[in-house]
Design an enzyme around this catalytic site. Sequence first.
Site, PDB file in Angstrom:
ATOM      1  N   ILE A   7     -13.443  -5.031  12.784  1.00  0.00           N
ATOM      2  CA  ILE A   7     -12.420  -4.496  11.875  1.00  0.00           C
ATOM      3  C   ILE A   7     -11.946  -3.154  12.402  1.00  0.00           C
ATOM      4  CG2 ILE A   7     -11.906  -3.762   9.502  1.00  0.00           C
ATOM      5  CD1 ILE A   7     -14.262  -5.477   8.540  1.00  0.00           C
ATOM      6  N   ASP A  58      -9.545   5.553  19.080  1.00  0.00           N
ATOM      7  CA  ASP A  58      -8.216   5.536  18.475  1.00  0.00           C
ATOM      8  C   ASP A  58      -7.496   4.301  19.026  1.00  0.00           C
ATOM      9  OD1 ASP A  58      -5.545   5.920  17.859  1.00  0.00           O
ATOM     10  OD2 ASP A  58      -5.535   8.052  18.370  1.00  0.00           O
ATOM     11  N   TYR A 152       8.925   2.958  10.082  1.00  0.00           N
ATOM     12  CA  TYR A 152       7.737   2.303   9.511  1.00  0.00           C
ATOM     13  C   TYR A 152       8.019   0.815   9.294  1.00  0.00           C
ATOM     14  CZ  TYR A 152       3.924   0.953   6.487  1.00  0.00           C
ATOM     15  OH  TYR A 152       2.844   0.281   5.964  1.00  0.00           O
ATOM     16  N   LYS A 156       6.263  -2.631  10.980  1.00  0.00           N
ATOM     17  CA  LYS A 156       5.656  -3.728  10.223  1.00  0.00           C
ATOM     18  C   LYS A 156       6.417  -5.035  10.449  1.00  0.00           C
ATOM     19  CE  LYS A 156       2.037  -1.668   8.612  1.00  0.00           C
ATOM     20  NZ  LYS A 156       0.672  -2.130   8.937  1.00  0.00           N
ATOM     21  N   VAL A 185      -0.329  -0.216  -2.606  1.00  0.00           N
ATOM     22  CA  VAL A 185      -1.790  -0.152  -2.717  1.00  0.00           C
ATOM     23  C   VAL A 185      -2.168   1.321  -2.735  1.00  0.00           C
ATOM     24  CG1 VAL A 185      -3.994  -0.877  -1.720  1.00  0.00           C
ATOM     25  CG2 VAL A 185      -1.913  -2.175  -1.192  1.00  0.00           C
TER      26      VAL A 185
HETATM   27  C1  8X3 Z   1       2.774  -0.092   2.343  1.00  0.00           C
HETATM   28  C2  8X3 Z   1       3.737  -0.534   1.319  1.00  0.00           C
HETATM   29  O1  8X3 Z   1       6.012  -0.252   0.255  1.00  0.00           O
HETATM   30  O2  8X3 Z   1       4.893   1.789   0.973  1.00  0.00           O
HETATM   31  O3  8X3 Z   1       2.982  -0.646   3.574  1.00  0.00           O
HETATM   32  O4  8X3 Z   1       5.869   0.306   2.573  1.00  0.00           O
HETATM   33  S1  8X3 Z   1       5.178   0.380   1.310  1.00  0.00           S
END
Ligand code: 8X3
Length: 251
Positions: A7, A58, A152, A156, A185
């Site tokens: 993990i 890292d 970001y 993803k 979360v």
């Molecule tokens: C985390 C959820 O909505 O802040 O990846 O991008 S959000």
Amino acid sequence: MQKTALITGATSGIGKATAKIFAENGINLVLCGRRKNRLDDIKKELENKVDITTLHFDVGNREAVFSTIESLSDNKKKDINVLVNCAGNAHGLDTFFDSSIDDFDSMIDSNVKGLLYVSKAIVPILVANKGGHIINVSSIAGKETYPKGAVYCATKHAVEAISKGMRMDLLTQGIKVTNIAPGAVETEFSLVRFKGDKKRADSVYQGFEPLVAEDIADAIYYAVSRPDHVQIADITIFPKAQASGTLFNRK
Ligand code: 8X3
């Protein structure tokens, strides 16, 4: 079949919660993270339940990833059949004009390059062990793009593409690939995104009940505990009060 899971990002949040639920269910662990003292603490907490190895590196440091994973004993390598790619973070929530190139680098290094490095180091081990399971922790940001989140969300979206591509390319090697996409979360995620600004981090989760790390760990354990012939491809998880990346029912 006895499972051993490596993990990443195991020192906090979803990674740590996954380590716990795996340990409670008898899955041996190779826990990876940047913060050695936290790895040592988690090891102490869980080592009465399962066998635990810790690796301190890292994920964005290419040489460190390959040399540290290579340093595992042959016996340990023979045991690993699950990889959970949990390491990753958001840095900043700014318009493209205002955003920082250092933040771009940090997110691309951990969320994309780090996931790729660790996977490239572990896939040959899974192939040698005649199969396995990779769980990539993505985000609703991998399925939608929201304002001030271009990079970001891009990282993803990359995780989503990598999950799909890995599933195709590892099909004949007997390696399952699961992509998990959480919404809001409450972990250290927002505190890191806002560089320690607790007030701003707390405001993300105000007025509704967010998910907790254990909710996502539970889904990860669900995916790895299915019968061998079942491959969970993709799970998106929202809090009850969330309907999209940006739509919340706040009271
Ligand atoms: C985390 C959820 O909505 O802040 O990846 O991008 S959000």
